[in-house]
Design a protein around this motif. Sequence first.
Motif, PDB file in Angstrom:
ATOM      1  N   SER A  86       0.857  -1.088  -0.061  1.00  0.00           N
ATOM      2  CA  SER A  86       0.119   0.117  -0.463  1.00  0.00           C
ATOM      3  C   SER A  86       1.192   1.315   0.296  1.00  0.00           C
ATOM      4  O   SER A  86       1.859   1.640   0.701  1.00  0.00           O
ATOM      5  N   ALA A 161      -5.154   1.708   4.712  1.00  0.00           N
ATOM      6  CA  ALA A 161      -3.783   0.580   4.700  1.00  0.00           C
ATOM      7  C   ALA A 161      -3.904  -0.299   5.226  1.00  0.00           C
ATOM      8  O   ALA A 161      -3.924  -1.973   4.151  1.00  0.00           O
ATOM      9  N   ALA A 166      -2.448  -4.431   4.808  1.00  0.00           N
ATOM     10  CA  ALA A 166      -1.005  -3.543   4.081  1.00  0.00           C
ATOM     11  C   ALA A 166       0.141  -4.143   5.246  1.00  0.00           C
ATOM     12  O   ALA A 166       0.626  -4.652   6.493  1.00  0.00           O
ATOM     13  N   LEU A 169       4.269  -0.922   3.875  1.00  0.00           N
ATOM     14  CA  LEU A 169       3.617   0.451   3.518  1.00  0.00           C
ATOM     15  C   LEU A 169       4.400   1.559   3.277  1.00  0.00           C
ATOM     16  O   LEU A 169       5.214   1.471   3.410  1.00  0.00           O
TER      17      LEU A 169
END
Length: 502
Positions: A86, A161, A166, A169
């Motif tokens: 993400s 996210a 996620a 990141l």
Amino acid sequence: MVKSLTELLRMNGIVKSFPGVKALSGVDLELQSGELHALIGENGAGKSTLMKILAGVYKKDEGRIFIKGEEVVDLDPDSAQKRGISIIFQEFNLFSDLTIAENIFIRREPKHALFNFVIDDRELKRKTREVLDMLDLKLDPDQQVGRLSVAEQQMVEIAKALSMDAQILVMDEPTAALTESEIKELFKVIRNLKKNGVGIIYISHRLEELNEICDRVTILRDGSYIKTERFQDMTMNSLISSMVGRDLSEKFPPKPHTKADRSEVLLQVNKIRRGTKLDVEDLKLYKGEILGIYGLMGSGRTELARAIFGADRVDQFDVRIFGEPMKVRAPYDAIAYGLAYLTEDRKKDGLALDLSIEYNITLPSLEKITSVGVVSDRKAALTSEKYVQDLRVKTPSIHQLAKNLSGGNQQKVIIGKWLAKQSRIVIFDEPTRGIDVGAKYEVYELMYRLVQEGIGVIMISSELPEIIGISDRVVIMREGRVTGELDAEDLTEVGILSHAIH
């Protein structure tokens, strides 16, 4: 220290070319769980291109990508998201008219058990509160995103996210528009993410803030991989030298020896007032000086610049330029007086991103390159080529789209368009926000050059070292009013802040 050695990501020998430009030449990057890995380099170094390849926005030309040890041949945005990648870009990907809950779970809304075409609002709010609680955020899931502060919107992006599980990141310039207190809150969230095993790739030009959160750093320069080191093993000077390929122990160019001529006033604000938010009087810009304007967030610095430039309506306006009273109803009038304004948001207000460098540089001065209403292609090309060369804009040609340039080069194009217009006074609003140390140095040199050529320069900045390093005189604002004025020899961080706070 990195707490886990589990490899989340490895990118080897990544190559990417665009027409006329080799953006990446064999770049390597790896990320471990629980690690914050800074990716740094000058504007145009290839950071954004590399991250867009990771996000599946661009296809690599050569190289290999491994996610959790498994080689991935084809990445597109959907498959990248499914693999736990993400990216939070500088320009948030949020819908301002929707709620926090709707933004976090857009296209993934929980459906009603009986009617699977109906969104289950209760479940949507429950899941949103769950993910907000993970970040210790006291936000209402029903709050409209457009009413949130920039810092809160960023937290919503992080929450989105996390809601997608996620594990990798990417944060692109996350602190660019945040206050000091908001940055501290962001760093708390980052530390919690690291504890939970999330690997973070962190892109920032604010190198000093990396001290608090960074484990390792990878440096790119001109699309090439330079090195990866543990952050604690590097000094600030070695970081900067690796980024720019030259010694930049001096952050600011030496000041010209010429002194301000206080007998010649270029711009004089006798009175500008707008309700209770802005009330400034007796502000002067002298020939041969850079006038710095400093203030904390909400102090009215940008509002003052916009008022002078005619971008916002005011209740009182008594301003003189070169001794002549100004009658300004709109920016068009201010431009006619020879005033130029480089806005703090260059992408939104300063450039036509989908047009070429040539169009952007010549747009304000079309009357100089037209004959009987027809634009002369030759004059347009000559004008834009002149400023691209003078300002050392890195581009394959003047036909390159403005949106494809790095932040520092975009800033140079904006300066070029006002120089082509032969502006007599230039207001810079956060001129080096989001650009790297090398490009900052060049912008400072340009400011000095303008002053030596007799052009008036006003610089609005929220960076104290910049204000102290560049300004000949500083005006300090708080709550829409001037609260202090200091000459260069009296400039200290404590002195400036005391006027900004008290």
